[in-house]
Design an enzyme around this catalytic site. Structure first.
Site, PDB file in Angstrom:
ATOM      1  N   ASP A 319      73.767  87.432  96.659  1.00 33.22           N
ATOM      2  CA  ASP A 319      73.745  87.622  95.458  1.00 33.22           C
ATOM      3  C   ASP A 319      75.210  87.615  94.939  1.00 33.22           C
ATOM      4  OD1 ASP A 319      72.613  89.375  92.954  1.00 33.22           O
ATOM      5  OD2 ASP A 319      74.318  90.937  93.806  1.00 33.22           O
TER       6      ASP A 319
HETATM    7  P1  ADP Z   1      73.296  88.611  89.768  1.00 33.66           P
HETATM    8  O1  ADP Z   1      72.297  88.043  90.128  1.00 33.66           O
HETATM    9  O2  ADP Z   1      74.703  87.701  89.851  1.00 33.66           O
HETATM   10  O3  ADP Z   1      73.887  89.974  90.590  1.00 33.66           O
HETATM   11  P2  ADP Z   1      72.143  90.222  87.687  1.00 33.66           P
HETATM   12  O4  ADP Z   1      70.718  89.550  87.945  1.00 33.66           O
HETATM   13  O5  ADP Z   1      72.255  91.540  88.054  1.00 33.66           O
HETATM   14  O6  ADP Z   1      73.267  89.037  88.373  1.00 33.66           O
HETATM   15  O7  ADP Z   1      72.491  89.859  86.116  1.00 33.66           O
HETATM   16  C1  ADP Z   1      72.379  88.695  85.693  1.00 33.66           C
HETATM   17  C2  ADP Z   1      72.892  88.660  84.145  1.00 33.66           C
HETATM   18  O8  ADP Z   1      71.964  89.387  83.257  1.00 33.66           O
HETATM   19  C3  ADP Z   1      74.233  89.197  84.209  1.00 33.66           C
HETATM   20  O9  ADP Z   1      75.274  88.069  84.285  1.00 33.66           O
HETATM   21  C4  ADP Z   1      74.478  89.616  82.557  1.00 33.66           C
HETATM   22  O10 ADP Z   1      74.442  88.503  81.919  1.00 33.66           O
HETATM   23  C5  ADP Z   1      73.099  90.156  82.483  1.00 33.66           C
HETATM   24  N1  ADP Z   1      72.896  91.598  82.450  1.00 33.66           N
HETATM   25  C6  ADP Z   1      72.202  92.345  83.609  1.00 33.66           C
HETATM   26  N2  ADP Z   1      72.192  93.540  83.428  1.00 33.66           N
HETATM   27  C7  ADP Z   1      73.227  93.760  82.382  1.00 33.66           C
HETATM   28  C8  ADP Z   1      73.801  94.926  82.064  1.00 33.66           C
HETATM   29  N3  ADP Z   1      73.418  96.326  82.135  1.00 33.66           N
HETATM   30  N4  ADP Z   1      74.532  94.981  80.814  1.00 33.66           N
HETATM   31  C9  ADP Z   1      74.893  93.667  80.352  1.00 33.66           C
HETATM   32  N5  ADP Z   1      74.479  92.486  80.915  1.00 33.66           N
HETATM   33  C10 ADP Z   1      73.657  92.550  81.909  1.00 33.66           C
HETATM   34 MG    MG Z   2      73.873  91.855  91.554  1.00 32.27          MG
END
Ligand code: ADP
Ligand code: MG
Length: 647
Positions: A319
């Site tokens: 991730d």
């Molecule tokens: P990753 O897979 O890189 O860990 P996530 O799946 O957790 O990322 O989140 C993907 C995208 O969704 C983030 O880059 C952001 O743009 C958006 N996002 C998710 N949760 C939040 C939040 N609580 N506040 C703002 N943006 C969020």
């Molecule tokens: Mg994450």
């Protein structure tokens, strides 16, 4: 009484040995053979009683226990007048059982030692003055003073003071971690040079260390796949050995034309030589040691099965946010539309984000704190995993999340905003938009790579990992930068949590399966789907402890190559043990059939191989060399981290 019970196996072996020695002495002194025989019978009765009891208990449940073979062999030897050899057999058997018990016990004692690290008393603040209180009387909500060089009496949050805390008992990290007000501290970790005032959040078994110990004990009770397979065939094998023994007797009598005594003696030798004690103990001894060593290094395995699986995996998926990139993200820029003051935008966003555990949410909250905006929690907050959050503020719904989130909610983005978003993305920034029916503004967050990430990926490759994949819900630009910096080959960006799961389903069906490394905050479905789910930051988040198969306690990746190396080594040792144990069985059985062995020699071979297998497994208790250290010294440019100066 309790202590006597704990040492019952060695007491049995000792008493059995005494009677055996008496018998040998009487014989040597030329006393009447009846006297010596009486001593041998006593030795056999003492040495064989526990095994007989176990064997009968198992038979009552229609199970055949391996100890049955030993009792039968001793009884058989005695029945043809070899009283002495029967006694020797049971003495060696009970001695090796006692040794095994102590050896395997070392794996749980390694963990029990952690319990003793807690301080006997704590200084609890009562009306502003510190009062000494026994550790088990400290309650959540109490404020305690932890002086320099003392251990934390409980889990808690720092209220005042700063200090560097050695958290190695919990996280395995050797470098002390700086703690300032607001930071979490863990029971039994060692305070450095400063005095801390701590508000207690969890004590005793509920504390992080308490739960680690509990988890390790549960893990050690779980059986690995190999062990389960062995235990499934064990009863059939035991019955098979009994059959083979009978067959050997019949063949000895009729084909080789041996006397009744000779044929019977040979079949008893076969009975001992073929019994699978070493096979049965080979796997658990290794697994228990590896699990205990992992726990001491800040790596928790949920069980032997998980450990075995991780030992085979060649595909790793990561991730991004919170895993490869830092846990402490910072909001860099705030841009508002329609002349809204930036502080108001941060305050609004923080109000919506304050219920979320996401790393981005925490970054927004830290920004609000830095700007001293004063956060007002929004009502009716709703999450969309991997996209964003929305909440009710002053009667209107405010959306905070990625551009994709807003589009999926059917919200319109003005052209000017599109250009700005693209610009930020091109610079490799993560963008958070704030929208309440019209676009209010955007925050950009720099995703900083964890300093250890590239070396960790390199170390994994050196351990035989052939395929690495980056899975992220973030935009392709940011993802590509991270993939390039860490040298991860494959990239899947703009994924929803459901897409991550679908992708992992595919990878899981490849040979060896896939390990998913996540931060344990919002990756639960992905961690559960992967062949092995690995979560980091276990010391800080409860979710990680529950959903993952393997937990890295520290909030960094450094322990990952160690965990993989430990599993690989454990697998190798199990294979070594199984090969060795089965070879000894084959050799002893064949030699026994050919009549080349006496019963005591067969017994020594059998018990000796059992002990060797246990000792070989226990080597894992000492751990393996850290692959990260090895690859770091090979590489010309060590990855420099802010805390450590490049060597
Ligand atoms: P990753 O897979 O890189 O860990 P996530 O799946 O957790 O990322 O989140 C993907 C995208 O969704 C983030 O880059 C952001 O743009 C958006 N996002 C998710 N949760 C939040 C939040 N609580 N506040 C703002 N943006 C969020
Ligand atoms: Mg994450």
């Amino acid at each position: 009484m309790k202590r006597l019970w704990r040492h019952r196996l060695s007491i049995v072996a000792g008493v059995c040995g005494l009677f055996l020695a008496t018998g040998l002495l009487l014989e040597g002194l030329g006393r009447p053979p009846e006297a010596a025989r009486l001593a041998y019978i006593a030795a056999s009765a003492v040495g064989g009683a526990p095994s007989l009891w176990l064997a009968l208990k198992a038979l009552g449940r229609f199970h055949v226990h391996i100890d049955l073979l030993m009792v039968l062999a001793a009884a058989g030897a005695a029945s043809i007048g070899h009283w002495e050899e029967g006694a020797v057999l049971l003495f060696l058997f009970s001695t090796s059982n006692a040794l095994e018990f102590y050896a395997v016990g070392r794996t749980s004692r390694a963990i029990e030692r952690l319990v003793k690290l807690r301080p006997a008393q704590a200084w609890v603040l009562r009306d502003g003055t510190p009062v000494p209180v026994p550790w088990d009387k400290v309650l959540p909500g109490d404020r305690v003073i932890v002086k320099a060089g003392e251990r934390m009496p409980a889990d808690g949050r720092v209220v005042a003071g700063t200090s560097a805390v050695d958290q190695s008992v919990v996280t395995g990290e050797s470098v002390p971690v700086r703690k300032t007000p607001g930071d979490a501290v863990f029971a039994s970790t060692m305070n450095g040079a400063g005095t801390l005032e701590v508000e207690v959040t969890a004590t005793g078994r509920d504390s992080t260390l308490g739960r680690i110990i509990q988890l390790v004990q549960e893990a050690q009770a779980q059986k690995s796949v190999t062990q389960r397979a062995i235990e499934r065939v064990e009863p059939y094998y035991v019955v098979g050995v009994l059959g083979a023994t009978a067959l050997a007797y019949v063949l000895g009598r009729h084909t080789l034309e041996l006397s009744v005594t000779q044929a019977f003696y040979r079949s008893m030798v076969l009975l001992v030589g073929a019994s699978p004690c070493a096979l049965v103990i080979s796997t658990p001894a290794s697994m228990l040691s590896a699990i205990a060593n992992g726990a001491l290094r800040g790596v928790l395995f949920k069980g032997g099965a998980q450990l075995e699986r991780l030992g085979q995996i060649r595909t790793f998926a990561f991730d991004k946010t919170g895993t490869l990139t830092g846990a402490r993200l910072e909001v860099e820029r705030v841009h508002t539309f329609d002349g809204m003051p930036p502080r108001d935008l941060v305050k609004l966003a923080a109000g919506v984000e304050c219920g979320s555990e996401h790393h981005l949410a925490r970054a927004v909250l830290r920004a609000a704190e830095r700007w001293q905006c004063g956060v007002r929690p929004a009502q009716d907050v709703q999450w969309t995993e991997g996209l964003g959050v929305s909440g009710e503020v002053d009667g209107r719904r405010v959306f905070v999340g990625s551009d994709r989130y807003l589009r999926e909610k059917g919200l319109k983005l003005p052209g000017e905003a599109e250009a700005r978003i693209q610009q930020a993305k091109d610079l490799g920034k993560t963008v958070i938009l704030v929208h309440d029916g019209r676009l209010l503004g955007l925050l950009t967050v720099a995703d900083r790579l964890r300093p250890e990430a590239p070396a960790v990926v390199r170390a994994l490759r050196s351990l035989g990992v052939t395929r690495t994949v980056l899975l992220t819900g973030d935009n392709t630009h940011v993802a590509r930068d991270v993939a390039r910096a860490t040298d991860i080959e494959e990239l899947q960006a703009d994924l929803r949590p459901a897409d991550k799961v679908a992708f992992l389903h595919e990878l899981r069906d490849r040979p060896g399966g896939v390990a998913m490394v996540g931060d344990g905050v919002n990756d639960a479905p992905a961690l559960a789907t992967a062949t092995v789910g690995i979560a980091m930051g276990g010391a800080g988040t409860d979710v990680a402890l529950e959903t993952a198969d393997v937990i890295l306690m520290a909030d960094n990746l450094s322990a990952l190559p160690y965990a993989v190396a430990l599993c690989r080594r454990a697998r190798r040792i199990v294979i070594e043990n199984l090969t060795f144990a089965s070879s000894v069985i084959v050799v002893l059985s064949l030699c026994g059939l050919a009549g080349w062995l006496t019963l005591p020699v067969a017994v020594v071979g059998h018990e000796g191989s059992t002990l060797l297998v246990v000792l070989n497994g226990l080597r894992l208790l000492r751990g393996v060399p850290d692959p990260l250290a090895a690859t770091a010294s090979e590489s010309p440019q060590p990855v420099s981290s802010p805390e450590r100066s490049p060597a």
